[in-house]
Design a protein around this motif. Structure first.
Motif, PDB file in Angstrom:
ATOM      1  N   LYS A   1       3.796  -2.571   3.443  1.00  0.00           N
ATOM      2  CA  LYS A   1       5.191  -2.729   3.014  1.00  0.00           C
ATOM      3  C   LYS A   1       5.180  -3.172   1.560  1.00  0.00           C
ATOM      4  O   LYS A   1       4.521  -4.156   1.218  1.00  0.00           O
ATOM      5  CB  LYS A   1       5.878  -3.759   3.910  1.00  0.00           C
ATOM      6  N   SER A   2       5.865  -2.444   0.717  1.00  0.00           N
ATOM      7  CA  SER A   2       5.815  -2.726  -0.719  1.00  0.00           C
ATOM      8  C   SER A   2       7.180  -3.165  -1.223  1.00  0.00           C
ATOM      9  O   SER A   2       8.148  -2.408  -1.141  1.00  0.00           O
ATOM     10  CB  SER A   2       5.376  -1.469  -1.470  1.00  0.00           C
ATOM     11  N   LEU A   3       7.229  -4.399  -1.697  1.00  0.00           N
ATOM     12  CA  LEU A   3       8.506  -4.948  -2.168  1.00  0.00           C
ATOM     13  C   LEU A   3       8.417  -5.196  -3.666  1.00  0.00           C
ATOM     14  O   LEU A   3       7.377  -5.631  -4.172  1.00  0.00           O
ATOM     15  CB  LEU A   3       8.802  -6.272  -1.452  1.00  0.00           C
ATOM     16  N   LEU A   4       9.495  -4.906  -4.341  1.00  0.00           N
ATOM     17  CA  LEU A   4       9.511  -5.111  -5.792  1.00  0.00           C
ATOM     18  C   LEU A   4      10.237  -6.396  -6.128  1.00  0.00           C
ATOM     19  O   LEU A   4      11.345  -6.636  -5.646  1.00  0.00           O
ATOM     20  CB  LEU A   4      10.176  -3.906  -6.466  1.00  0.00           C
ATOM     21  N   TYR A   5       9.561  -7.204  -6.925  1.00  0.00           N
ATOM     22  CA  TYR A   5      10.127  -8.489  -7.314  1.00  0.00           C
ATOM     23  C   TYR A   5      10.294  -8.570  -8.814  1.00  0.00           C
ATOM     24  O   TYR A   5       9.451  -8.061  -9.569  1.00  0.00           O
ATOM     25  CB  TYR A   5       9.195  -9.634  -6.872  1.00  0.00           C
ATOM     26  N   VAL A   6      11.379  -9.222  -9.219  1.00  0.00           N
ATOM     27  CA  VAL A   6      11.527  -9.576 -10.624  1.00  0.00           C
ATOM     28  C   VAL A   6      10.880 -10.944 -10.775  1.00  0.00           C
ATOM     29  O   VAL A   6      11.242 -11.891 -10.069  1.00  0.00           O
ATOM     30  CB  VAL A   6      13.007  -9.628 -11.043  1.00  0.00           C
TER      31      VAL A   6
ATOM     32  N   CYS B   1       2.721  -6.416  -1.835  1.00  0.00           N
ATOM     33  CA  CYS B   1       2.448  -5.623  -0.638  1.00  0.00           C
ATOM     34  C   CYS B   1       1.965  -6.501   0.512  1.00  0.00           C
ATOM     35  O   CYS B   1       1.040  -7.300   0.339  1.00  0.00           O
ATOM     36  CB  CYS B   1       1.377  -4.581  -0.923  1.00  0.00           C
ATOM     37  N   VAL B   2       2.588  -6.337   1.661  1.00  0.00           N
ATOM     38  CA  VAL B   2       2.117  -7.004   2.874  1.00  0.00           C
ATOM     39  C   VAL B   2       2.080  -5.972   3.989  1.00  0.00           C
ATOM     40  O   VAL B   2       2.637  -4.868   3.851  1.00  0.00           O
ATOM     41  CB  VAL B   2       3.034  -8.173   3.303  1.00  0.00           C
TER      42      VAL B   2
ATOM     43  N   VAL C   1      15.337   2.728  -2.587  1.00  0.00           N
ATOM     44  CA  VAL C   1      14.712   1.580  -1.935  1.00  0.00           C
ATOM     45  C   VAL C   1      14.153   2.043  -0.596  1.00  0.00           C
ATOM     46  O   VAL C   1      14.820   2.761   0.141  1.00  0.00           O
ATOM     47  CB  VAL C   1      15.753   0.463  -1.710  1.00  0.00           C
ATOM     48  N   GLY C   2      12.927   1.653  -0.287  1.00  0.00           N
ATOM     49  CA  GLY C   2      12.345   2.035   0.993  1.00  0.00           C
ATOM     50  C   GLY C   2      11.177   3.005   0.836  1.00  0.00           C
ATOM     51  O   GLY C   2      10.484   3.303   1.796  1.00  0.00           O
ATOM     52  N   TYR C   3      10.975   3.480  -0.386  1.00  0.00           N
ATOM     53  CA  TYR C   3       9.901   4.468  -0.568  1.00  0.00           C
ATOM     54  C   TYR C   3       8.891   4.045  -1.631  1.00  0.00           C
ATOM     55  O   TYR C   3       8.190   4.865  -2.190  1.00  0.00           O
ATOM     56  CB  TYR C   3      10.503   5.834  -0.895  1.00  0.00           C
ATOM     57  N   ALA C   4       8.841   2.723  -1.895  1.00  0.00           N
ATOM     58  CA  ALA C   4       7.889   2.235  -2.896  1.00  0.00           C
ATOM     59  C   ALA C   4       6.508   2.123  -2.266  1.00  0.00           C
ATOM     60  O   ALA C   4       6.375   1.883  -1.067  1.00  0.00           O
ATOM     61  CB  ALA C   4       8.341   0.889  -3.434  1.00  0.00           C
ATOM     62  N   GLY C   5       5.496   2.300  -3.082  1.00  0.00           N
ATOM     63  CA  GLY C   5       4.130   2.144  -2.594  1.00  0.00           C
ATOM     64  C   GLY C   5       3.203   1.898  -3.771  1.00  0.00           C
ATOM     65  O   GLY C   5       3.546   2.209  -4.916  1.00  0.00           O
ATOM     66  N   PRO C   6       2.045   1.333  -3.493  1.00  0.00           N
ATOM     67  CA  PRO C   6       1.140   0.964  -4.585  1.00  0.00           C
ATOM     68  C   PRO C   6       0.404   2.148  -5.212  1.00  0.00           C
ATOM     69  O   PRO C   6      -0.030   2.048  -6.350  1.00  0.00           O
ATOM     70  CB  PRO C   6       0.149   0.008  -3.911  1.00  0.00           C
TER      71      PRO C   6
ATOM     72  N   VAL D   1      -0.277   3.637   5.818  1.00  0.00           N
ATOM     73  CA  VAL D   1       0.863   4.433   5.382  1.00  0.00           C
ATOM     74  C   VAL D   1       1.639   3.591   4.375  1.00  0.00           C
ATOM     75  O   VAL D   1       1.866   2.406   4.604  1.00  0.00           O
ATOM     76  CB  VAL D   1       1.795   4.768   6.567  1.00  0.00           C
ATOM     77  N   THR D   2       2.040   4.205   3.275  1.00  0.00           N
ATOM     78  CA  THR D   2       2.866   3.488   2.287  1.00  0.00           C
ATOM     79  C   THR D   2       3.914   4.439   1.755  1.00  0.00           C
ATOM     80  O   THR D   2       3.849   5.655   1.965  1.00  0.00           O
ATOM     81  CB  THR D   2       2.024   2.985   1.092  1.00  0.00           C
ATOM     82  N   GLY D   3       4.858   3.889   1.029  1.00  0.00           N
ATOM     83  CA  GLY D   3       5.852   4.719   0.355  1.00  0.00           C
ATOM     84  C   GLY D   3       5.165   5.548  -0.714  1.00  0.00           C
ATOM     85  O   GLY D   3       4.101   5.182  -1.228  1.00  0.00           O
TER      86      GLY D   3
END
Length: 585
Positions: A282-287, A305-306, A342-347, A367-369
RNA sequence: CGGGGCGUAGCGCAGCCUGGUAGCGCACUCGGUUCGGGACCGAGGAGUCGGAGGUUCAAAUCCUCUCGCCCCGACCA
């Protein structure tokens, strides 16, 4: 002492006030312990004050016993002290600011590090005067963003705050340990079930700190504790055991892009691709806001990513990045960073900085975005170098996790807690800034090493109720009950009143506090109020018992397994001694 | 600060949509009957409808502004 019901202000109410949501707030209002004055501001009525004072006295006794000395600092403070340490600006809106008639800046004290530090720097010059531990029980003011739960979180509240002063770190550790032991005695004497928990120290600085968490389902804090060892931590701070690296399979899948239309959430994609959430990154974007080289702040978008079934712990992320603050990126920022919804981010192929949790990094064929709307990629392996990332402990601990201390598999159990106390080693954070120095035995000038130790005294009143109540009302622990005994005289004739007076006086002589319900009310009303107010012992004298020269003895909180309606008939002649014995435990 | 809700008698609420005499339960006062788990009958007192402005012949009700309080999220004893 003896308090006659008819001579005091004991306003119990049948109906639950609409504003109250949790049990303690409802019962303290209904029982006539407190009344609201404003948002987060409360009157303590006689019953409530008695409980507060009893708690204060236990705290005071144990603080004194541990060698601390009581002082009293002002609640009204000139701004200069907080300006010295920078907190005048840092504290923000929580600081309740005031101007005096001359336009000078003042505030009401939310805590008193600066003021004690000033007190000590004026008086203490030599190592010969140390160590010291000064405490006060005093009203604090914090303009909370959201006061709630009645006196659980007020804007004005009673706090015991103590501050230790030592010549060095080792001394500070000793002071800290002394306080830890004192706190254990305090919470135990108050009849509270608690856990000592590792906590995030926050911005105050200092690495060593522990919270005293009172266990209650209504608690605001989530904590985890190991079922096999003494490890316990606030989830904000809880470490998670590192994953055991499995032997890598002989062959790894190739990275493959798959079409996943409209499946932005982990649960949706997992179902769509028929793979477990634990197979996802799961890839979340943070400021991320950091302190720049000067006074300015810099911001950067970072991907965290977690594993799909895990949650990001933002405090860990913040600490891992050395950031001042982190917050989830807006939809627009996500678009800008990934060129996808949002929902399709990946490393994989992500241009910015990536931090990956240890448990996400070891997933085989994840599996990742795909950083493309409506697409994911499968067969992603960090071990193969499919993407570059910093590995860190990022995930929020949860029930069923492995204990990082003793390694027990699935050792973590989750609890809710109320933060009743917090102890810190502060180091020289305040003493350096405020030049609170002493001269050591070699003549060298050094900053004093400090610790601070808080207990939310008024909060403990509510916490005790959260832990000790049933459908009928409060069940005060003996040590903090407003009165030990609720004496019901069921008739107002001369004989009953005389018997009541005689028993009350005999109890008073033995140091038992008696609330005597001498109202001209029907028995049912008295019994209901007795249960609501919650004194540990109820004694009833009525015509029936008087015929036998006896009274009825009933415990508000009988031993488990005994009939809750059962009572014992005790001869009046023996009652006072018998009851005093119960009170003394 | 973002989102949601509520201010009508001491407490809990209805009335507001569709403007026209302010109502119910509890509590309170008086009288009577009751009297071991929140009694019953009768009589009564108590409300600037949060505040200000507006619309109207008329505002608790419609409009505008404002104050207060509660709840859900980010902070803390």
């Amino acid at each position: 002492m003896i308090q006659r019901f008819t001579k005091g202000l004991l306003p119990t109410v049948k109906e639950t006030p609409a504003d109250a949501t949790n049990a303690s707030h409802k019962l303290l209002l209904r029982g006539g312990f407190v009344r609201q004055v404003g948002a987060g501001i409360y009157n303590f009525l006689p019953l409530g004050l008695r409980v507060l004072r009893k708690i204060e006295n236990v705290v005071r006794q144990e603080m004194d016993r541990s060698g601390a000395q009581e002082v009293l600092m002002p609640a009204l403070l000139p701004a200069d002290y907080f300006r010295e340490t920078g907190r005048w600006d840092l504290y923000g809106d929580v600081l309740l600011r005031i101007k005096d008639r001359k336009g000078g800046d003042y505030h009401l004290g939310p805590t008193h590090e600066e003021i004690v530090t000033d007190m000590v720097r004026r008086e203490v010059k030599s190592y010969r005067q140390l160590p010291l531990n000064l405490y006060q029980i005093q009203t604090k003011f914090r303009d909370e963003p959201r006061p709630r739960g009645g006196i659980m979180r007020g804007r004005e509240f009673t706090m015991k705050d103590a501050y230790s002063f030592d010549v060095d770190e080792a001394g500070a550790v000793t002071s800290y340990e002394t306080m830890r032991e004192a706190y254990k005695r305090i919470f135990t004497r108050l009849g509270l079930t608690f856990r000592i928990v590792q906590a995030d120290s926050g911005a105050i600085g200092g690495k060593t700190s522990a919270e005293f968490q009172i266990l209650a389902d209504s608690g605001e804090d989530a904590i985890v504790a190991c079922t096999h060892c003494d490890y316990a931590a606030n989830v904000e701070a809880a470490e998670v055991a590192a994953p055991v690296a499995a032997a890598p399979p002989a062959t790894l899948e190739a990275i493959t892009k798959v079409h996943t239309p409209g499946k932005g959430g982990i649960a949706d994609v997992a179902a769509f691709l028929k793979r477990g959430a634990d197979q996802f990154v799961k890839s979340l974007l943070y400021v991320v806001v950091k302190a720049g080289p000067g006074a300015e702040k810099t911001t950067e978008v970072v991907m965290a990513c977690v594993r799909g079934d895990h949650e990001v712990n933002e405090i860990k992320l913040q600490n891992a990045l050395g950031a001042l603050e982190v917050h989830l990126a807006s939809e627009a920022d996500v678009w800008k960073a990934t060129s996808a919804k949002v929902g399709y981010a990946g490393p994989v192929g992500f241009a910015g900085k990536v931090v990956v949790d240890r448990h996400a990094a070891v997933i085989v064929d994840a599996v990742t975005g795909a950083n493309e709307t409506d697409h994911h990629v499968t067969g992603v392996n960090f071990s193969r170098g499919d993407y570059q990332a910093v590995i860190a402990d990022l995930r929020q601990a949860a029930e069923g996790d492995d204990c990082p201390k003793c390694g027990t598999k699935g050792g973590f159990k989750a609890y809710k807690g109320i933060e009743g106390g917090h102890i810190f080693i502060l180091g020289t954070h305040y003493s350096s800034k405020m030049k609170c120095h002493f001269v050591d035995e070699k003549g060298a000038e050094k900053p004093i090493v400090m610790g601070c130790y808080g207990i939310g005294v008024s909060r403990l009143v509510a916490s005790a109720v959260e832990q000790h109540h049933d459908a009928d009302g409060i069940r005060w622990p003996m040590a903090i009950a407003p009165y030990h005994v609720y004496l019901c005289t069921l008739a107002n004739d001369e004989a009953t009143t005389a018997a009541g007076q005689a028993l009350a006086s005999a109890l008073e002589a033995q140091g038992v506090d008696v609330l005597w319900d001498d109202r001209d009310e029907r028995p049912g009303v008295k019994f209901k109020d007795a249960d609501l107010i919650g004194c540990p012992i109820r004694v009833t004298i009525g015509k029936k018992t008087l015929d036998q020269q006896a009274c009825e003895l009933k415990l508000r909180n009988p031993a488990p397994g005994t009939d809750p309606k059962a009572f014992e008939l005790v001869p009046l002649a023996d009652a006072a001694t018998r009851i005093a014995g119960l009170v003394r435990g």
